[in-house]
Design an enzyme around this catalytic site. Structure first.
Site, PDB file in Angstrom:
ATOM      1  N   GLY A 186      -2.358   5.303  -2.778  1.00 64.70           N
ATOM      2  CA  GLY A 186      -1.215   5.204  -3.680  1.00 64.70           C
ATOM      3  C   GLY A 186      -1.373   4.083  -4.678  1.00 64.70           C
ATOM      4  O   GLY A 186      -1.058   4.243  -5.870  1.00 64.70           O
ATOM      5  N   THR A 187      -1.884   2.931  -4.213  1.00 60.04           N
ATOM      6  CA  THR A 187      -2.052   1.806  -5.130  1.00 60.04           C
ATOM      7  C   THR A 187      -3.183   2.065  -6.124  1.00 60.04           C
ATOM      8  O   THR A 187      -3.102   1.650  -7.282  1.00 60.04           O
ATOM      9  CB  THR A 187      -2.317   0.509  -4.345  1.00 60.04           C
ATOM     10  OG1 THR A 187      -3.292   0.755  -3.322  1.00 60.04           O
ATOM     11  CG2 THR A 187      -1.038  -0.018  -3.723  1.00 60.04           C
ATOM     12  N   SER A 231       0.848  -1.193   0.000  1.00 59.13           N
ATOM     13  CA  SER A 231       0.000   0.000   0.000  1.00 59.13           C
ATOM     14  C   SER A 231       0.878   1.236   0.000  1.00 59.13           C
ATOM     15  O   SER A 231       1.831   1.326   0.795  1.00 59.13           O
ATOM     16  CB  SER A 231      -0.914   0.019   1.228  1.00 59.13           C
ATOM     17  OG  SER A 231      -1.451   1.311   1.437  1.00 59.13           O
ATOM     18  N   GLY A 232       0.551   2.191  -0.863  1.00 59.16           N
ATOM     19  CA  GLY A 232       1.327   3.420  -0.930  1.00 59.16           C
ATOM     20  C   GLY A 232       1.170   4.288   0.298  1.00 59.16           C
ATOM     21  O   GLY A 232       2.161   4.713   0.909  1.00 59.16           O
ATOM     22  N   SER A 233      -0.080   4.564   0.705  1.00 60.06           N
ATOM     23  CA  SER A 233      -0.286   5.451   1.849  1.00 60.06           C
ATOM     24  C   SER A 233       0.241   4.821   3.134  1.00 60.06           C
ATOM     25  O   SER A 233       0.775   5.517   4.008  1.00 60.06           O
ATOM     26  CB  SER A 233      -1.772   5.803   1.990  1.00 60.06           C
ATOM     27  OG  SER A 233      -2.545   4.665   2.309  1.00 60.06           O
TER      28      SER A 233
END
Length: 355
Positions: free
Chosen positions: A264-265, A94-96
């Site tokens: 983000g993803t 996960s980006g965040s």
């Protein structure tokens, strides 16, 4: 008043990313260090799932919260590993959450600062593999984090499900830390301001349920990664200048959550979709804003392949902010131990060994 001799103490730092709370847990949970990060994730998703419920459900949390559990890395180049927990379960990446984890590790003093004004790389390990987070610091505080992580690719293009009340709904399935169901929001008459309302959440849930009904895809490297539990609503994108795109997109987590940030993803998934359609190439950027106004920017770094699928690698930028440090003392008499099957938290690390 402190609880005398608590049975379990959990300590974490809450980090805001795009309006969403990310709980980065440092103390209170330990695993046999010989297990892999994926094995820890798989164990938590089964016998250990009560921890996720404890931290994202009332009275201590909210379904829109995310949890990042810090564990020792296995990869020789990683400084720390973490397992991600959300309402939809356990994403591989996960980006965040990577942004929040890097921010908390630095500001919490777990990873020493190499600079107080400049950029520091935090090398992390997720269940999906190694990722790098580049934290920009000013006066020793993190002001932004750029994440370079999992490869994104279109796993099924031009698919369709049928909903009794709406008929056929077109979607694309994109892997980006998890399987994303990508839907043109205008095709179902959904406005951004309605995506987080009960009708919008119910519509997303119906689509996810329909996609899950006959889902049989495996990730070419990771194998069985579970059913799709993310939906990304897409409103029209605009190429404002050559190679720079802007869009509005909202990420739904099943069941019942529309996150404040576009994720983000989810942003990388949309850039992968544009690349798959031949609309972008290396160097292109997408500024993706959620219905609530939070923005992530993704840049296409390079193309590649995952199995036989063309893929992209991205850099996604966001602005995490530390909200505060929290300690939760659970007395031995707490009903959470029995209600959530949390007795394993009282056991030594060696006893918590995934099979």
């Amino acid at each position: 008043m402190p609880i005398p001799d608590p049975a379990v103490r959990l300590e974490w730092i809450d980090v805001d990313v795009g309006g969403d709370v990310h709980r980065v847990v440092f103390e209170g949970v330990s695993f046999d260090p010989q297990t892999t990060v994926r094995e820890r994730m798989d164990w938590l998703s089964g016998p250990g799932d009560g921890l996720r419920n404890l931290l994202i459900e009332p009275p201590y949390g909210h379904p829109a919260f995310c949890v990042d559990l810090i564990t020792p890395p296995r990869h020789p180049d990683a400084q720390a590993a973490f397992v991600i927990m959300e309402v939809m379960g356990y994403p591989f990446f996960s980006g965040s959450n990577t942004m929040a984890t890097a921010c908390a590790l630095l500001e919490g003093g777990v990873i020493p600062l190499e600079t107080t004004d400049g950029v520091q790389c935090v090398r992390l390990e997720t269940p999906g593999g190694r990722v790098d987070a580049f934290a920009e610091l000013v006066d020793g505080r993190v002001v932004s984090v750029s994440v370079e992580g999992d490869e994104a690719f279109v796993h099924r293009a031009g698919a369709e499900v049928h909903l009794p009340a709406l008929g056929p709904i077109a979607y694309d399935l994109v892997w980006s830390g998890g399987h994303y169901v990508m839907v043109n929001a205008e095709s179902v008459g959904l406005l951004p301001q309605h995506a987080g309302q009960p009708d919008g959440l119910a519509l997303a849930a119906q689509i996810i349920d329909a996609v899950q009904a006959d889902f049989d895809l495996l990730h070419p490297r990771l194998g069985d990664v579970g059913l799709p539990r993310f939906l990304h609503w897409m409103w029209p994108e605009l190429e404002s200048v050559p190679g720079y795109w802007t869009a509005v997109g909202g990420t739904y987590g099943h069941p019942g959550v529309l996150w404040g940030c576009p994720t983000g993803t989810g942003t990388a998934a949309r850039l992968a979709l544009l690349a798959n359609r031949g609309q972008v190439a290396a160097g292109a950027s997408l500024s993706n804003s959620s219905p609530s106004g939070a923005t992530f920017e993704a840049t296409l770094l390079e193309t590649g392949e995952v199995g036989t699928w063309p893929s992209i690698r991205t850099r996604v930028v966001g602005q995490p902010r530390v909200l505060g440090a929290v300690a939760l003392d659970l007395p031995g008499s707490s009903p959470a131990f029995s209600a959530l099957d949390l007795d394993w938290l009282r056991q030594p690390a060696a006893a918590i060994r995934p099979a």
